[in-house]
Design an enzyme around this catalytic site. Structure first.
Site, short mmCIF file in Angstrom:
data_model
loop_
_atom_site.label_atom_id
_atom_site.label_comp_id
_atom_site.label_asym_id
_atom_site.label_seq_id
_atom_site.Cartn_x
_atom_site.Cartn_y
_atom_site.Cartn_z
N HIS A 1 3.83 -2.44 3.12
CA HIS A 1 3.85 -1.08 2.59
C HIS A 1 5.16 -0.83 1.85
O HIS A 1 6.23 -1.25 2.32
CB HIS A 1 3.71 -0.04 3.72
CG HIS A 1 2.38 -0.08 4.41
ND1 HIS A 1 2.09 -1.01 5.38
CD2 HIS A 1 1.26 0.68 4.26
CE1 HIS A 1 0.84 -0.82 5.82
NE2 HIS A 1 0.33 0.20 5.15
N ASP B 1 0.82 -1.22 0.00
CA ASP B 1 0.00 0.00 0.00
C ASP B 1 0.85 1.27 0.00
O ASP B 1 2.04 1.25 0.40
CB ASP B 1 -0.90 0.03 1.24
CG ASP B 1 -2.11 -0.88 1.09
OD1 ASP B 1 -2.15 -1.63 0.10
OD2 ASP B 1 -2.99 -0.83 1.97
#
Length: 719
Positions: free
Chosen positions: A252, A99
């Site tokens: 991430h 993300d």
């Protein structure tokens, strides 16, 4: 009867709305374009619409049990919107998802790890990061990975409207189309986690995204790598609860230091592969096509969006530097005006100050009044001259007036006034005619709508005691200052003109002798070739010519003249347009002064740059300050932006108060200063831009006669 019927019809006929003047179109378009560029840059830098709030709710009364107990991928599209379907990741299958990216620092390294292990993953990207890192998006796709949408600004959509959600998704799709020519059907809401964490606030976001055609992807495993808990903790959090369980893992690739994520990633891959797991994308795991190519309108809309945003990101830093330069110039000008005006006051008001050898100038002067259709004003003008304490002759040059100007002059029958008629030839020709008929060596020039005080001529001629002085600029003041426009111009005359003239006097580079009140030595006029019609600012032209001739031009603050300022915005526009264009013409005509020596060179290397910076460049760029303020109030920090703006206004207010104090004016007109600064800045910007266009296109602006009302009566004394 028919005539009355015709009149009635004309009254009843609906009027067409007048279209905005064309001269406003380009300036307004440029200002709007600048604001749009600022917004685009702010979007790309995640500054515009930025929101770090996170919704907190515990109620789950509206979330279907099938979703709470189901897999990480929720399908609420079309037929499934009322009865959403959940999909789980197949056994012995892992989907790695990243993300917040792409990040130029961490995404390439993560992609390298994936390539080394020959696996693919899903990258949920924000629109802002996509715009800033287009090559990385293309690399992610080229390596066989999938792209998902993570909104444009990474805001928690549970706190925003459906319209905001649609905008966030649509802008990100535009960015993907422009960057890589694709759209994605995958969406992951920011700050989301597992499907069983959905609540009454976040569930509507999933429903709305489903209506827009998105599969909403949640997770099975949250590694909390953004907290940087350590490599071992990240690896441990990624492992399945029981052997063979399929799962979607959240990591991430942007948003901070991802060194622990990068170190944990190969360990996660190798441990799960050792347990017999396969790594797939969401599309591969569920047998769907998540990313589709776009063409036609969608593709070109995306490309245009990308080009505009990229241009704004690259160009705005230069504009910011330019804005800083404008700010430095503005503040430097304020400081210089304050310092030099004090020096001017100390020099001219001390008791020992004398012009030349100190002998008062008592020789008569000739006052030239060029008049073209001045029937409303000429009476007050001549009656004010009749009260002069200095011996004068007055020559009224009627420049082919079509009204009663000449008749009024003759009817007044004032003994010191001579009327000279000529065919309409323009103001410079009228002034030259007056010079030819003048009997004296000191020549005063004024406008036909101007009123002198009894002491004006006397104060105006005293500097000629110094043989180096070739011309004297008087103190022009606005007589019709009771209207809003008049009050604005009153502030401009006192602050913008007369405070400037004190500064220019000290620097010995006075750029303009006002046409309303100025005096000249005949010898200097003849040396300069008289008044020229080469420009529309004959007063600026002759002043610059005198500097180049080696003459000194000074300012006489007590030589006051009251003039009628334009009474409407359209007339003000016409006047300032002529002044601006004429000033540019005069600067171009006398540009060679920069290379000359002596006083001419001093003016060329000091005066001309000052005029260019403070009368042309700075006003042209000043609207950037207002646009930046508007941007700051709406998108950045309204409090700090307004505080900075009011600080600048306070400085301008102090300068205005100081200039009013020097001119012994009542300061109550300054109440309109804030509005004057905002409106005037835009007006001057538009005027200067139109003047630039006229100059660059080789246009020739004609003299524009302003309509006068005769509001300015006999000498007005407010000081």
């Amino acid at each position: 009867m028919s005539r009355h019927r015709s009149n009635r019809q004309s009254v009843l006929r609906p009027r067409r709305l007048a279209a905005p003047p064309l001269r406003f179109f380009l300036p307004v378009t440029l200002l709007i374009t600048l604001l749009v560029l600022l917004v685009l840059r702010g979007m790309a830098n995640n500054e515009v619409f930025h929101d770090e709030r996170i919704a907190i709710s515990v109620d789950k009364t509206t979330v279907p049990r099938s979703v709470l107990d189901g897999g990480p991928v929720v399908d609420a599209r079309g037929a499934h919107n009322d009865k959403p379907v959940s999909y789980t990741i197949p056994e012995k299958t892992v989907v790695l998802s990243f993300d917040d990216g792409p990040s130029p620092q961490w995404t390439p390294k993560i992609l390298k790890v994936l390539q080394d292990h020959h696996i693919h993953a899903d990258f949920f990207v924000t629109g802002a990061m996509t715009i800033r890192n287009p090559k990385l998006i293309r690399q992610v796709i080229a390596d066989g990975n999938e792209i998902g949408v993570h909104t444009f600004t990474h805001a928690d959509m549970a706190l925003h409207s459906t319209t905001r959600l649609t905008w966030e998704l649509g802008e990100t799709q535009l960015a993907l189309a422009g960057v890589a020519g694709v759209h994605s059907s995958l969406f992951r809401p920011p700050y989301s986690s597992t499907a069983d964490a959905l609540d009454d606030w976040s569930w509507p976001v999933t429903q709305d995204a489903g209506k827009d055609g998105y599969l909403v992807s949640f997770i099975d495993k949250d590694t909390d790598d953004w907290k940087r808990p350590g490599v071992d903790a990240i690896v441990g959090a990624a492992m399945p609860k029981w052997a063979g369980q399929g799962e979607m893992i959240l990591l991430h690739d942007a948003g901070g230091n991802r060194s622990q994520t990068l170190a944990a990633l190969p360990i996660i891959i190798e441990k799960l592969q050792a347990e017999g797991y396969q790594f797939k994308t969401i599309g591969e795991a569920l047998g769907i096509r998540a990313t589709t190519p776009v063409s036609g309108y969608d593709l070109w809309a995306g490309k245009v969006f990308l080009w505009c945003t990229t241009f704004s990101v690259r160009a705005l830093p230069y504009l910011v530097v330019l804005l800083a330069v404008v700010g430095v110039l503005v503040f430097s000008r304020f400081g210089l005006m304050l310092l030099l005006s004090i020096m001017h006051v100390v020099r001219t008001r001390r008791r020992s100050f004398r012009w030349g050898d100190g002998t008062p100038v008592t020789e008569p002067a000739t006052v030239i009044v060029p008049a073209y259709n001045e029937q409303e004003c000429i009476t007050n003008t001549l009656l004010s001259l009749a009260q002069s304490r200095h011996p004068i002759e007055v020559i009224v040059v009627d420049d082919g007036s079509t009204d009663d100007t000449a008749a009024i002059v003759e009817q007044l029958a004032l003994p010191m006034v001579r009327l000279v008629r000529q065919p309409n030839s323009g103001k410079p020709a009228a002034l030259n005619t007056g010079i030819a008929h003048a009997s004296h060596d000191i020549i005063v020039m004024m406008d036909g709508d101007t009123v002198f005080e009894p002491s004006t001529v006397e104060e105006l001629v005293q500097p000629f005691a110094d043989p180096e002085v070739g011309a004297v600029a008087g103190n022009a003041k606005v007589g019709n200052r009771d209207t809003l426009i008049g009050a604005w111009q009153h502030i401009e005359y006192v602050m913008g003109f007369n405070l400037d003239r004190r500064m220019y006097d000290v620097l010995r580079c006075m750029p303009t002798i006002p046409g309303a009140v100025g005096a000249f030595r005949r010898e200097a006029l003849e040396q300069a070739g008289g008044m020229s019609d080469d420009t529309l600012a004959e007063d600026t032209d002759i002043t610059m010519a005198m500097h180049r001739g080696g003459w000194r031009v000074v300012y006489a603050e007590k030589a006051r003249a009251w003039t009628e300022a334009p009474g409407s915005m359209s007339q003000l526009w016409s006047q300032r347009y002529r002044w601006s264009y004429g000033t540019m013409q005069a600067m171009w005509k006398h540009r060679h002064a920069v290379l000359e020596r002596g006083p001419a060179g001093r003016f060329g290397r000091v005066g001309l740059p000052f005029v260019a910076l403070f009368m042309v460049v700075t006003p042209l760029l000043a609207p950037m300050i207002d646009i930046s303020m508007l941007y700051g109030v709406i998108f950045v920090d309204a409090g700090k932006t307004l505080a900075a703006w009011f600080a600048v206004m306070a400085l301008q207010g102090f300068c205005a108060w100081w200039s009013f104090r020097l001119d012994r004016e009542k300061p109550w007109h300054l109440i309109s200063l804030p509005l004057q600064q905002v409106v005037y800045r835009q007006l001057m910007y538009m005027v200067l831009l139109q003047s630039w266009i006229t100059a660059l296109t080789g246009g020739r602006l004609r003299w524009q006669k302003l309509r006068r009302t005769g509001e300015v009566g006999l000498p007005i004394q407010e000081s």
